[in-house]
Design a protein around this motif. Structure first.
Motif, PDB file in Angstrom:
ATOM      1  N   ARG A 185       2.023  34.280 -93.003  1.00 32.45           N
ATOM      2  CA  ARG A 185       1.420  35.511 -92.502  1.00 32.45           C
ATOM      3  C   ARG A 185       2.223  36.706 -92.991  1.00 32.45           C
ATOM      4  O   ARG A 185       3.444  36.757 -92.820  1.00 32.45           O
ATOM      5  CB  ARG A 185       1.373  35.502 -90.973  1.00 32.45           C
ATOM      6  CG  ARG A 185       0.444  34.446 -90.414  1.00 32.45           C
ATOM      7  CD  ARG A 185       0.486  34.414 -88.903  1.00 32.45           C
ATOM      8  NE  ARG A 185       0.037  35.652 -88.319  1.00 32.45           N
ATOM      9  CZ  ARG A 185      -1.232  35.959 -88.095  1.00 32.45           C
ATOM     10  NH1 ARG A 185      -2.169  35.102 -88.434  1.00 32.45           N
ATOM     11  NH2 ARG A 185      -1.572  37.095 -87.546  1.00 32.45           N
ATOM     12  N   PRO A 186       1.564  37.687 -93.607  1.00 34.50           N
ATOM     13  CA  PRO A 186       2.295  38.852 -94.125  1.00 34.50           C
ATOM     14  C   PRO A 186       2.839  39.702 -92.987  1.00 34.50           C
ATOM     15  O   PRO A 186       2.260  39.745 -91.893  1.00 34.50           O
ATOM     16  CB  PRO A 186       1.218  39.609 -94.917  1.00 34.50           C
ATOM     17  CG  PRO A 186      -0.073  39.215 -94.265  1.00 34.50           C
ATOM     18  CD  PRO A 186       0.119  37.790 -93.825  1.00 34.50           C
ATOM     19  N   PRO A 187       3.968  40.395 -93.210  1.00 34.04           N
ATOM     20  CA  PRO A 187       4.530  41.251 -92.152  1.00 34.04           C
ATOM     21  C   PRO A 187       3.598  42.388 -91.766  1.00 34.04           C
ATOM     22  O   PRO A 187       3.590  42.832 -90.626  1.00 34.04           O
ATOM     23  CB  PRO A 187       5.834  41.773 -92.770  1.00 34.04           C
ATOM     24  CG  PRO A 187       5.643  41.622 -94.253  1.00 34.04           C
ATOM     25  CD  PRO A 187       4.788  40.415 -94.433  1.00 34.04           C
ATOM     26  N   VAL A 188       2.800  42.859 -92.733  1.00 35.86           N
ATOM     27  CA  VAL A 188       1.837  43.928 -92.467  1.00 35.86           C
ATOM     28  C   VAL A 188       0.443  43.392 -92.765  1.00 35.86           C
ATOM     29  O   VAL A 188       0.165  42.966 -93.891  1.00 35.86           O
ATOM     30  CB  VAL A 188       2.120  45.177 -93.327  1.00 35.86           C
ATOM     31  CG1 VAL A 188       1.069  46.250 -93.061  1.00 35.86           C
ATOM     32  CG2 VAL A 188       3.513  45.712 -93.044  1.00 35.86           C
ATOM     33  N   ASP A 189      -0.404  43.385 -91.758  1.00 38.77           N
ATOM     34  CA  ASP A 189      -1.768  42.899 -91.930  1.00 38.77           C
ATOM     35  C   ASP A 189      -2.641  44.073 -92.383  1.00 38.77           C
ATOM     36  O   ASP A 189      -3.038  44.919 -91.583  1.00 38.77           O
ATOM     37  CB  ASP A 189      -2.288  42.324 -90.608  1.00 38.77           C
ATOM     38  CG  ASP A 189      -3.550  41.500 -90.805  1.00 38.77           C
ATOM     39  OD1 ASP A 189      -4.190  41.662 -91.867  1.00 38.77           O
ATOM     40  OD2 ASP A 189      -3.895  40.704 -89.917  1.00 38.77           O
ATOM     41  N   PHE A 190      -2.921  44.118 -93.679  1.00 33.89           N
ATOM     42  CA  PHE A 190      -3.672  45.242 -94.224  1.00 33.89           C
ATOM     43  C   PHE A 190      -5.122  45.252 -93.740  1.00 33.89           C
ATOM     44  O   PHE A 190      -5.766  46.299 -93.741  1.00 33.89           O
ATOM     45  CB  PHE A 190      -3.631  45.204 -95.756  1.00 33.89           C
ATOM     46  CG  PHE A 190      -2.266  45.465 -96.324  1.00 33.89           C
ATOM     47  CD1 PHE A 190      -1.776  46.757 -96.411  1.00 33.89           C
ATOM     48  CD2 PHE A 190      -1.464  44.420 -96.752  1.00 33.89           C
ATOM     49  CE1 PHE A 190      -0.514  47.011 -96.930  1.00 33.89           C
ATOM     50  CE2 PHE A 190      -0.202  44.659 -97.271  1.00 33.89           C
ATOM     51  CZ  PHE A 190       0.277  45.954 -97.357  1.00 33.89           C
ATOM     52  N   SER A 191      -5.630  44.105 -93.333  1.00 34.07           N
ATOM     53  CA  SER A 191      -6.997  44.078 -92.818  1.00 34.07           C
ATOM     54  C   SER A 191      -7.109  44.866 -91.517  1.00 34.07           C
ATOM     55  O   SER A 191      -8.134  45.493 -91.245  1.00 34.07           O
ATOM     56  CB  SER A 191      -7.454  42.636 -92.602  1.00 34.07           C
ATOM     57  OG  SER A 191      -6.620  41.978 -91.671  1.00 34.07           O
ATOM     58  N   VAL A 192      -6.045  44.835 -90.697  1.00 32.12           N
ATOM     59  CA  VAL A 192      -6.051  45.619 -89.459  1.00 32.12           C
ATOM     60  C   VAL A 192      -6.074  47.107 -89.781  1.00 32.12           C
ATOM     61  O   VAL A 192      -6.779  47.892 -89.132  1.00 32.12           O
ATOM     62  CB  VAL A 192      -4.824  45.258 -88.597  1.00 32.12           C
ATOM     63  CG1 VAL A 192      -4.748  46.156 -87.367  1.00 32.12           C
ATOM     64  CG2 VAL A 192      -4.877  43.798 -88.182  1.00 32.12           C
ATOM     65  N   ILE A 193      -5.292  47.501 -90.785  1.00 32.33           N
ATOM     66  CA  ILE A 193      -5.291  48.907 -91.207  1.00 32.33           C
ATOM     67  C   ILE A 193      -6.672  49.310 -91.713  1.00 32.33           C
ATOM     68  O   ILE A 193      -7.168  50.402 -91.412  1.00 32.33           O
ATOM     69  CB  ILE A 193      -4.227  49.134 -92.294  1.00 32.33           C
ATOM     70  CG1 ILE A 193      -2.837  48.792 -91.749  1.00 32.33           C
ATOM     71  CG2 ILE A 193      -4.276  50.564 -92.810  1.00 32.33           C
ATOM     72  CD1 ILE A 193      -1.733  48.909 -92.778  1.00 32.33           C
ATOM     73  N   PHE A 194      -7.306  48.404 -92.466  1.00 31.19           N
ATOM     74  CA  PHE A 194      -8.646  48.681 -92.976  1.00 31.19           C
ATOM     75  C   PHE A 194      -9.644  48.843 -91.829  1.00 31.19           C
ATOM     76  O   PHE A 194     -10.484  49.752 -91.842  1.00 31.19           O
ATOM     77  CB  PHE A 194      -9.085  47.552 -93.906  1.00 31.19           C
ATOM     78  CG  PHE A 194     -10.511  47.655 -94.365  1.00 31.19           C
ATOM     79  CD1 PHE A 194     -10.884  48.563 -95.343  1.00 31.19           C
ATOM     80  CD2 PHE A 194     -11.493  46.849 -93.806  1.00 31.19           C
ATOM     81  CE1 PHE A 194     -12.196  48.670 -95.761  1.00 31.19           C
ATOM     82  CE2 PHE A 194     -12.809  46.941 -94.215  1.00 31.19           C
ATOM     83  CZ  PHE A 194     -13.160  47.856 -95.198  1.00 31.19           C
ATOM     84  N   LEU A 195      -9.558  47.966 -90.829  1.00 30.71           N
ATOM     85  CA  LEU A 195     -10.454  48.068 -89.680  1.00 30.71           C
ATOM     86  C   LEU A 195     -10.229  49.370 -88.917  1.00 30.71           C
ATOM     87  O   LEU A 195     -11.181  50.002 -88.447  1.00 30.71           O
ATOM     88  CB  LEU A 195     -10.253  46.867 -88.752  1.00 30.71           C
ATOM     89  CG  LEU A 195     -10.714  45.509 -89.279  1.00 30.71           C
ATOM     90  CD1 LEU A 195     -10.338  44.403 -88.298  1.00 30.71           C
ATOM     91  CD2 LEU A 195     -12.217  45.503 -89.522  1.00 30.71           C
ATOM     92  N   TRP A 196      -8.964  49.777 -88.787  1.00 32.91           N
ATOM     93  CA  TRP A 196      -8.659  51.031 -88.090  1.00 32.91           C
ATOM     94  C   TRP A 196      -9.243  52.220 -88.850  1.00 32.91           C
ATOM     95  O   TRP A 196      -9.846  53.114 -88.250  1.00 32.91           O
ATOM     96  CB  TRP A 196      -7.143  51.185 -87.954  1.00 32.91           C
ATOM     97  CG  TRP A 196      -6.738  52.427 -87.229  1.00 32.91           C
ATOM     98  CD1 TRP A 196      -6.653  52.619 -85.889  1.00 32.91           C
ATOM     99  CD2 TRP A 196      -6.371  53.681 -87.838  1.00 32.91           C
ATOM    100  NE1 TRP A 196      -6.256  53.899 -85.609  1.00 32.91           N
ATOM    101  CE2 TRP A 196      -6.076  54.578 -86.783  1.00 32.91           C
ATOM    102  CE3 TRP A 196      -6.262  54.117 -89.152  1.00 32.91           C
ATOM    103  CZ2 TRP A 196      -5.675  55.885 -87.013  1.00 32.91           C
ATOM    104  CZ3 TRP A 196      -5.874  55.425 -89.387  1.00 32.91           C
ATOM    105  CH2 TRP A 196      -5.580  56.295 -88.330  1.00 32.91           C
ATOM    106  N   ILE A 197      -9.061  52.234 -90.162  1.00 39.80           N
ATOM    107  CA  ILE A 197      -9.611  53.324 -90.973  1.00 39.80           C
ATOM    108  C   ILE A 197     -11.133  53.346 -90.871  1.00 39.80           C
ATOM    109  O   ILE A 197     -11.752  54.411 -90.769  1.00 39.80           O
ATOM    110  CB  ILE A 197      -9.163  53.172 -92.439  1.00 39.80           C
ATOM    111  CG1 ILE A 197      -7.644  53.358 -92.549  1.00 39.80           C
ATOM    112  CG2 ILE A 197      -9.888  54.169 -93.331  1.00 39.80           C
ATOM    113  CD1 ILE A 197      -7.103  53.109 -93.942  1.00 39.80           C
ATOM    114  N   MET A 198     -11.748  52.164 -90.881  1.00 41.38           N
ATOM    115  CA  MET A 198     -13.201  52.091 -90.797  1.00 41.38           C
ATOM    116  C   MET A 198     -13.703  52.606 -89.448  1.00 41.38           C
ATOM    117  O   MET A 198     -14.707  53.326 -89.377  1.00 41.38           O
ATOM    118  CB  MET A 198     -13.660  50.647 -91.015  1.00 41.38           C
ATOM    119  CG  MET A 198     -15.162  50.475 -91.109  1.00 41.38           C
ATOM    120  SD  MET A 198     -15.618  48.818 -91.670  1.00 41.38           S
ATOM    121  CE  MET A 198     -14.865  47.810 -90.387  1.00 41.38           C
TER     122      MET A 198
END
Length: 416
Positions: free
Chosen positions: A196-209
């Protein structure tokens, strides 16, 4: 039914953010779980890829055991092995031959294969010891519920002697594999435990969306009505200015003001809907939700696309067409509606595909933009009541009610 001491609810999310599973987790975090030599491995997410007669199926999410061998972190370093149903199916007693049921009526040796067993009958370490003694290369445990369970060890067990990987998958995935094997298909599996990556970029993408959807909805009225508003100052076009004013009046009539009573009723309705979803979940109910979502998405997408088109090309909406049921309708609106219906149908048919999230998000974003345009909070009092009710709703359904409804899932402990 009480929850055993040291067991609490936890949600486990797969790396691709497509599956959430409840996990029975001892104590507050992994470090507090009982450990001893041979039973001190961390619990890791597992990707289970499968093939039936060479055709790749849906990838399942699973979890490793506290004991056993470690899995490769990358798919390329793992081996594809044949899955064989244990006989007996719970894997709690030795059996030199494993049945391969179906029209072939063949018999496969367990050696070098993945022993597939169902949960129950004995503890996890016993299942693993028996499978290993018969030459299995790995053990796959099918859970008896959709939640994932942490596979711990009984005190005094010889977990340190287990040298094969042990993986548990949800009930639905196990039923699919079980049916494929029983039907006589050759089922092959591949296990790997991605880091599991330390930073989940999918969460950032969902937040931006999510933020982008709210911002877009807040300025949407300006995007849609800016031309008509500017025409007020165009003295050479008094007729168009009047039309713009009428358009604005029609737009304002479509706005629904939410009062305190409506805010409370909304939360109660949402809670009732969740209860219906929990107690009456079935294939027809799922399809009902899909159909309702498609209707809302079509309406939202049609509204957004036609607004943008008319904003860019004001003359596109002048061509009209008389329809028997709908009356006078612009050609561009009818064309956009047909495209939206086709888009929703294609998404519904392919909703299980890996790329279907894009279509679902597009329909959902368009729906939310339309809803935020229609619903309006007239004052801070209504907004406060709605937010407070939503806060109580979220806390109750996510934490309190989840533990109460699912408490019966935890009375077996974490070792079987």
């Amino acid at each position: 039914m009480a929850i055993p001491d040291g067991i609490q609810h936890l949600k486990f999310k797969s790396k691709d953010n497509t599956h959430w599973h409840n996990i029975k987790k001892p104590a507050s975090h992994d470090g507090d779980s009982p450990k001893f030599p041979g039973c001190d491995h961390p619990y890791n997410l597992v990707k289970v890829k499968n093939w039936a007669n060479g055709v790749e199926g849906e990838t399942f999410s699973g979890i490793t055991a506290r004991f056993g061998a470690f899995l490769p972190k990358e798919e390329k370093n793992s081996n594809i092995l044949t899955a064989v149903l244990s006989n007996p199916l719970n894997g709690c007693s030795p059996s030199s031959l494993q049945g391969c049921y179906g029209f072939l009526f063949c018999v496969l040796q367990l050696s070098g294969s993945i022993a597939t067993v169902v949960r129950g009958g004995c503890d996890f370490t016993t299942k693993a010891e028996i499978a290993q003694s018969e030459g299995a290369a790995a053990l796959l445990v099918i859970n008896d519920e959709e939640e994932l369970a942490e596979m711990g060890c009984e005190k005094g067990s010889s977990a340190q002697d287990i040298s094969i990987p042990v993986v548990l998958i949800p009930k639905s995935g196990g039923q699919y594999l079980n049916k494929s094997i029983v039907d006589g298909q050759k089922v092959e599996l591949l296990f790997y435990a991605p880091v599991r990556p330390p930073v989940d970029f999918s969460v950032i993408f969902l937040w931006i969306m999510a933020v982008g959807t709210v911002v877009c909805a807040s300025v949407w009225s300006e995007i849609a009505n800016s031309e008509e508003t500017n025409e007020r100052y165009n003295e050479l076009s008094p007729k168009e200015t009047a039309n713009a004013s009428a358009f604005k009046d029609d737009t304002e009539k479509e706005v629904i003001d939410i009062n305190v009573k409506s805010a409370i009723v909304f939360v109660i309705t949402a809670s009732t809907f969740l209860l219906l979803l929990y107690f009456f979940m079935s294939s027809w109910f799922v399809w009902l939700l899909i159909v309702l979502f498609c209707f809302g998405g079509i309406e939202g997408m049609h509204n957004c696309i036609t607004t943008v088109i008319l904003r860019l090309c004001r003359n596109c909406g002048r061509k009209k067409l008389n329809l028997p049921l709908f009356g006078e309708t612009s050609l561009i609106s009818l064309f956009v509606l047909i495209c939206c219906v086709v888009f929703a149908i294609v998404w519904a048919i392919n909703r299980q595909a890996s790329y279907s999230w894009a279509g679902q998000d597009i329909l959902g974003i368009c729906l939310m933009i339309t809803v935020l345009q229609v619903a309006r909070l007239p004052n801070i009092k209504v907004a406060t009541v709605l937010l407070c009710c939503a806060f109580v709703y979220d806390i109750f359904w996510v934490f309190s009610c989840t533990d109460n409804i699912s408490s019966e899932c935890y009375d077996r402990g974490c070792s079987r």
